[in-house]
Design an enzyme around this catalytic site. Structure first.
Site, PDB file in Angstrom:
ATOM      1  N   ASP A 192       3.865  -0.051   4.773  1.00  0.00           N
ATOM      2  CA  ASP A 192       3.202   1.134   4.267  1.00  0.00           C
ATOM      3  C   ASP A 192       2.941   1.053   2.579  1.00  0.00           C
ATOM      4  O   ASP A 192       3.884   0.484   1.888  1.00  0.00           O
ATOM      5  CB  ASP A 192       4.043   2.256   4.535  1.00  0.00           C
ATOM      6  CG  ASP A 192       3.820   3.561   4.305  1.00  0.00           C
ATOM      7  OD1 ASP A 192       2.607   3.665   4.129  1.00  0.00           O
ATOM      8  OD2 ASP A 192       4.559   4.568   3.904  1.00  0.00           O
ATOM      9  N   HIS A 193       1.901   1.422   2.183  1.00  0.00           N
ATOM     10  CA  HIS A 193       1.704   1.214   0.844  1.00  0.00           C
ATOM     11  C   HIS A 193       1.931   0.127   0.105  1.00  0.00           C
ATOM     12  O   HIS A 193       2.434   0.128  -0.812  1.00  0.00           O
ATOM     13  CB  HIS A 193       2.476   2.436  -0.110  1.00  0.00           C
ATOM     14  CG  HIS A 193       2.006   4.106   0.396  1.00  0.00           C
ATOM     15  ND1 HIS A 193       0.664   4.492  -0.068  1.00  0.00           N
ATOM     16  CD2 HIS A 193       2.430   4.691   1.067  1.00  0.00           C
ATOM     17  CE1 HIS A 193       0.582   5.546   0.526  1.00  0.00           C
ATOM     18  NE2 HIS A 193       1.678   5.812   1.260  1.00  0.00           N
ATOM     19  N   GLY A 251       0.952  11.696   3.859  1.00  0.00           N
ATOM     20  CA  GLY A 251       1.436  12.921   3.370  1.00  0.00           C
ATOM     21  C   GLY A 251       1.491  14.102   4.488  1.00  0.00           C
ATOM     22  O   GLY A 251       0.883  15.266   3.981  1.00  0.00           O
ATOM     23  N   ALA A 252       1.630  13.662   5.611  1.00  0.00           N
ATOM     24  CA  ALA A 252       1.401  14.666   6.649  1.00  0.00           C
ATOM     25  C   ALA A 252       2.667  15.351   7.530  1.00  0.00           C
ATOM     26  O   ALA A 252       2.382  16.161   8.504  1.00  0.00           O
ATOM     27  CB  ALA A 252       0.595  14.021   7.822  1.00  0.00           C
ATOM     28  N   SER A 253       3.650  15.309   6.698  1.00  0.00           N
ATOM     29  CA  SER A 253       4.888  16.220   6.985  1.00  0.00           C
ATOM     30  C   SER A 253       4.622  17.513   7.103  1.00  0.00           C
ATOM     31  O   SER A 253       4.142  18.148   6.176  1.00  0.00           O
ATOM     32  CB  SER A 253       6.295  15.807   6.201  1.00  0.00           C
ATOM     33  OG  SER A 253       6.767  14.307   6.604  1.00  0.00           O
TER      34      SER A 253
HETATM   35  P1  13P Z   1       5.179  12.355   3.946  1.00  0.00           P
HETATM   36  O1  13P Z   1       6.048  12.426   2.529  1.00  0.00           O
HETATM   37  O2  13P Z   1       4.460  13.917   4.085  1.00  0.00           O
HETATM   38  O3  13P Z   1       6.394  12.370   5.065  1.00  0.00           O
HETATM   39  O4  13P Z   1       4.121  11.379   4.072  1.00  0.00           O
HETATM   40  C1  13P Z   1       4.734  10.061   4.311  1.00  0.00           C
HETATM   41  C2  13P Z   1       3.384   9.080   4.109  1.00  0.00           C
HETATM   42  O5  13P Z   1       2.536   9.325   3.735  1.00  0.00           O
HETATM   43  C3  13P Z   1       4.041   7.706   4.114  1.00  0.00           C
HETATM   44  O6  13P Z   1       3.000   6.740   3.722  1.00  0.00           O
HETATM   45  O1  G3H Z   2       4.410   7.351   1.384  1.00  0.00           O
HETATM   46  C1  G3H Z   2       5.629   7.043   1.260  1.00  0.00           C
HETATM   47  C2  G3H Z   2       6.647   7.016   1.691  1.00  0.00           C
HETATM   48  O2  G3H Z   2       7.301   8.456   2.037  1.00  0.00           O
HETATM   49  C3  G3H Z   2       7.531   6.015   1.224  1.00  0.00           C
HETATM   50  O3  G3H Z   2       8.438   6.411   0.344  1.00  0.00           O
HETATM   51  O4  G3H Z   2       8.532   4.685  -1.428  1.00  0.00           O
HETATM   52  O5  G3H Z   2      10.268   6.307  -1.344  1.00  0.00           O
HETATM   53  O6  G3H Z   2      10.119   4.735   0.369  1.00  0.00           O
HETATM   54  P1  G3H Z   2       9.615   5.609  -0.542  1.00  0.00           P
HETATM   55 ZN    ZN Z   3       1.743   7.628   2.228  1.00  0.00          ZN
END
Ligand code: 13P
Ligand code: G3H
Ligand code: ZN
Length: 311
Positions: A80-81, A209-211
């Site tokens: 992720d990212h 960011g879908a939480s």
């Molecule tokens: P949330 O912070 O909304 O859960 O988003 C997580 C996310 O986008 C991880 O890449």
């Molecule tokens: O989108 C990001 C995730 O919520 C990961 O967050 O870098 O704090 O692990 P983190």
């Molecule tokens: Zn993200």
């Protein structure tokens, strides 16, 4: 079974549902996610951020996810990212079936050039690539974007970007943000923009960011600790509504990223167990409760995203 992001999302796109991508930081969170996926008979994406890898170690996290992926349902192991090119390469080489290259804060031409490089490398290893255009606001370990630096995805740029990079999935910015504080009240996403993007971009789209920051989980986490800073901070936090999620799926969102809801659930489980059982000091008891609550949240998401029963 371990599969690529491309494979899982192509089916989702065809059948109009989305697959949840859940952030993994430790064993218990991973167990909560995979138990939910098996119970719901749903495909699932495990994803680790650079921060999670720094915390737990790449080999440890990958080893855990690899074992957890030895099940009948389709599982994607995804970075992720990814911003650090060396780390992205390591993930591809160790066996991740997918990586995200997040060049969203770079000038467009650099984002294109680096995304192309990652797509070339990933294809040699049979891995998929998610790229991003547009910048989400939010504060995480390695993702700190103030409001002024966030911008929404331009549909024309998105079309050109996908054409040039040949990425497998595209993360778009349509008004969500990372973390617990996304909106002042009701969630507002730019669906007109998403519709325009969907008309121009044919590959599966990703919503970060879908939480939802669901009220029941937040109040459970705050049950015993309204005055503790970590819990009190959640007062006034608003996430993405279930209606907005359903709309987004109708408009081409096929991968939905969830981390914050899992963090709240896990923390709530641990805090409440310790508050309610003053004699407990066995980590298996309080971490186990965290794991159970993560599983509940993930099951709920799989129903909402329409991926339940699709494995
Ligand atoms: P949330 O912070 O909304 O859960 O988003 C997580 C996310 O986008 C991880 O890449
Ligand atoms: O989108 C990001 C995730 O919520 C990961 O967050 O870098 O704090 O692990 P983190
Ligand atoms: Zn993200």
């Amino acid at each position: 079974m371990l599969v690529t992001l491309k494979k899982v999302l192509q089916k989702a796109q065809k059948e109009h549902y989305a697959v949840g991508a859940f952030n993994v930081n430790n064993l218990e969170i991973l167990q909560g996610i995979i138990r939910a996926a098996e119970k719901m008979h749903s495909p699932v994406i495990f994803q680790t951020s650079e921060g999670a890898i720094q915390y737990a170690g790449l080999e440890y996290l990958f080893g855990l996810m690899q074992i957890a992926s030895k099940v009948k349902i389709p599982v994607v192991i995804h970075l992720d990212h990814g911003k650090n090119i060396e780390l992205i390469k390591k993930c591809i080489k160790i066996g991740y079936s997918s990586v995200m290259f997040d060049g969203s804060s770079l000038p467009l031409s650099e984002n294109v050039a680096l995304s192309q490089e990652i797509v070339r490398l990933a294809s040699k290893y049979g891995a998929s690539v998610e790229a991003e255009i547009g910048v989400l606001r939010g504060i995480e370990d390695f993702i700190q974007v103030p409001k002024q630096r966030a911008y929404l995805t331009d549909p024309k740029d998105a079309e050109e970007f996908v054409h040039l990079t040949k990425c497998d999935a595209l993360a778009v910015a349509i008004g969500t943000s990372h973390g617990a504080y996304k909106f002042k009240g009701e969630s507002k996403l730019d669906f007109t923009r998403l519709h325009e993007i969907q008309k121009r971009v044919k590959i599966p789209l990703v919503l970060h960011g879908a939480s939802g920051i669901p009220h029941n989980i937040v109040s459970y986490a705050q049950k015993h600790c309204k005055t503790l800073h970590s819990c009190a901070r959640l007062e006034g936090a608003h996430g993405v509504s279930n209606i907005a999620i359903r709309n987004a799926i109708r408009m081409g969102i096929c991968k939905i990223n969830i981390d914050t809801d899992l963090r709240i659930a896990f923390t709530g489980g641990v805090l409440n167990t310790l508050f309610e059982n003053k004699k407990v000091f066995d980590p298996r008891i309080y971490l186990g409760k965290g794991q159970e609550l993560v599983q509940e949240v993930v099951e709920e998401k799989m129903r909402l995203f329409g991926s339940a029963g699709k494995a």
